[in-house]
Design an enzyme around this catalytic site. Structure first.
Site, PDB file in Angstrom:
ATOM      1  N   HIS A   1      13.411  31.437 -10.345  1.00  0.00           N
ATOM      2  CA  HIS A   1      14.621  31.545 -11.170  1.00  0.00           C
ATOM      3  C   HIS A   1      15.906  31.231 -10.393  1.00  0.00           C
ATOM      4  O   HIS A   1      16.643  30.325 -10.777  1.00  0.00           O
ATOM      5  CB  HIS A   1      14.679  32.911 -11.871  1.00  0.00           C
ATOM      6  CG  HIS A   1      16.012  33.194 -12.481  1.00  0.00           C
ATOM      7  ND1 HIS A   1      16.518  32.441 -13.523  1.00  0.00           N
ATOM      8  CD2 HIS A   1      16.978  34.084 -12.161  1.00  0.00           C
ATOM      9  CE1 HIS A   1      17.735  32.887 -13.816  1.00  0.00           C
ATOM     10  NE2 HIS A   1      18.032  33.877 -13.014  1.00  0.00           N
TER      11      HIS A   1
ATOM     12  N   HIS B   1      21.906  35.505  -6.385  1.00  0.00           N
ATOM     13  CA  HIS B   1      22.616  36.233  -7.438  1.00  0.00           C
ATOM     14  C   HIS B   1      21.910  37.487  -7.951  1.00  0.00           C
ATOM     15  O   HIS B   1      22.564  38.371  -8.496  1.00  0.00           O
ATOM     16  CB  HIS B   1      23.028  35.310  -8.599  1.00  0.00           C
ATOM     17  CG  HIS B   1      21.942  34.977  -9.589  1.00  0.00           C
ATOM     18  ND1 HIS B   1      21.095  33.922  -9.420  1.00  0.00           N
ATOM     19  CD2 HIS B   1      21.576  35.560 -10.760  1.00  0.00           C
ATOM     20  CE1 HIS B   1      20.252  33.855 -10.450  1.00  0.00           C
ATOM     21  NE2 HIS B   1      20.524  34.839 -11.275  1.00  0.00           N
ATOM     22  N   ASP B   2      20.604  37.582  -7.778  1.00  0.00           N
ATOM     23  CA  ASP B   2      19.902  38.785  -8.243  1.00  0.00           C
ATOM     24  C   ASP B   2      19.487  39.718  -7.108  1.00  0.00           C
ATOM     25  O   ASP B   2      18.809  40.719  -7.353  1.00  0.00           O
ATOM     26  CB  ASP B   2      18.651  38.384  -9.044  1.00  0.00           C
ATOM     27  CG  ASP B   2      18.996  37.961 -10.472  1.00  0.00           C
ATOM     28  OD1 ASP B   2      19.997  38.470 -11.020  1.00  0.00           O
ATOM     29  OD2 ASP B   2      18.263  37.126 -11.029  1.00  0.00           O
TER      30      ASP B   2
ATOM     31  N   ASP C   1      23.077  30.185 -14.877  1.00  0.00           N
ATOM     32  CA  ASP C   1      22.079  31.245 -15.025  1.00  0.00           C
ATOM     33  C   ASP C   1      21.617  31.341 -16.480  1.00  0.00           C
ATOM     34  O   ASP C   1      20.418  31.409 -16.778  1.00  0.00           O
ATOM     35  CB  ASP C   1      22.721  32.560 -14.553  1.00  0.00           C
ATOM     36  CG  ASP C   1      21.776  33.748 -14.589  1.00  0.00           C
ATOM     37  OD1 ASP C   1      20.577  33.573 -14.331  1.00  0.00           O
ATOM     38  OD2 ASP C   1      22.266  34.867 -14.862  1.00  0.00           O
TER      39      ASP C   1
ATOM     40  N   GLU D   1      21.052  43.347  -7.457  1.00  0.00           N
ATOM     41  CA  GLU D   1      20.607  44.085  -8.635  1.00  0.00           C
ATOM     42  C   GLU D   1      19.113  44.420  -8.580  1.00  0.00           C
ATOM     43  O   GLU D   1      18.698  45.486  -9.021  1.00  0.00           O
ATOM     44  CB  GLU D   1      20.919  43.261  -9.897  1.00  0.00           C
ATOM     45  CG  GLU D   1      21.121  44.112 -11.140  1.00  0.00           C
ATOM     46  CD  GLU D   1      21.857  43.348 -12.234  1.00  0.00           C
ATOM     47  OE1 GLU D   1      22.967  42.851 -11.967  1.00  0.00           O
ATOM     48  OE2 GLU D   1      21.321  43.246 -13.341  1.00  0.00           O
ATOM     49  N   ASP D   2      18.329  43.517  -8.038  1.00  0.00           N
ATOM     50  CA  ASP D   2      16.871  43.658  -8.185  1.00  0.00           C
ATOM     51  C   ASP D   2      16.090  43.872  -6.887  1.00  0.00           C
ATOM     52  O   ASP D   2      14.862  43.964  -6.932  1.00  0.00           O
ATOM     53  CB  ASP D   2      16.290  42.415  -8.888  1.00  0.00           C
ATOM     54  CG  ASP D   2      16.808  42.271 -10.310  1.00  0.00           C
ATOM     55  OD1 ASP D   2      17.237  43.290 -10.881  1.00  0.00           O
ATOM     56  OD2 ASP D   2      16.787  41.151 -10.835  1.00  0.00           O
TER      57      ASP D   2
HETATM   58 ZN    ZN Z   1      19.689  35.181 -13.160  1.00  0.00          ZN
END
Ligand code: ZN
Length: 179
Positions: free
Chosen positions: A35, A61-62, A122, A65-66
């Site tokens: 992704h 970018h993630d 995104d 958060e993840d």
């Molecule tokens: Zn994303």
């Protein structure tokens, strides 16, 4: 070897390591890293964005958060511009799941131009993937809801790149599921 290329590949490698145990929700359980790679490649190949910090932020970018990545870690390894971009692209506030989308939309209008470009790429990647490899348990209603939400985010961020707006709108029209 240019510094820009080194930075972008370093971000790809770092992100791959951080997401290595994660899978996406499609039937094939695609590795998660596909992704962020897709988002960065849309920016470069279809949006004409060659700014290395933007491409690195797309790859990362993630991670906040993840994964267990921290803002300090990103700042130390990639510098403040990139860590700030990733922070912009991260929802760190704990809100109820049903308020998450509204919060994301409100925040989208106030992003920096670089973060807006990552955001619209995104959403382009997300609707493309939703059309071609939807999450196993998403029915058509949920897919349409996501398309509508993605369009609102695209409208909030399109000012930062006419090219990326065009790419999003083309895919939105091509792929939006019919009820
Ligand atoms: Zn994303």
């Amino acid at each position: 070897m240019s510094e820009d290329l080194t930075l972008v590949l370093k971000a790809a490698f770092f992100s791959g390591e951080k997401h290595k145990k994660q899978r996406r929700r499609d039937a094939d359980e695609t590795p998660y890293i596909n992704h962020p790679l897709e988002v960065a490649y849309i920016l470069l190949d279809e949006g004409g964005i060659t700014d290395a910090p933007t491409l690195a932020a797309a790859l990362l970018h993630d991670t906040l958060e993840d994964t267990d990545t921290t803002r300090e870690e990103l700042a130390m390894i990639f510098g403040h511009e990139i860590s700030n971009l990733v922070v912009e692209l991260t929802d760190l506030d704990s809100v109820l799941p049903d308020q998450k989308k509204q919060r994301e939309l409100e925040r989208a209008y106030n992003l920096s131009d670089k973060a807006k470009r990552v955001k619209i790429a995104d959403k382009t990647a997300n609707i493309r993937d939703l059309a071609t490899m939807p999450p196993k348990n998403w029915d058509i209603k949920r897919q349409i809801e996501y398309f509508n939400f993605a369009k609102k985010i695209a409208e909030a961020t399109a000012s930062a790149s006419p090219e990326l707006e065009k790419v999003f709108m083309r895919d939105y029209q091509t792929f939006k599921p019919k009820q």
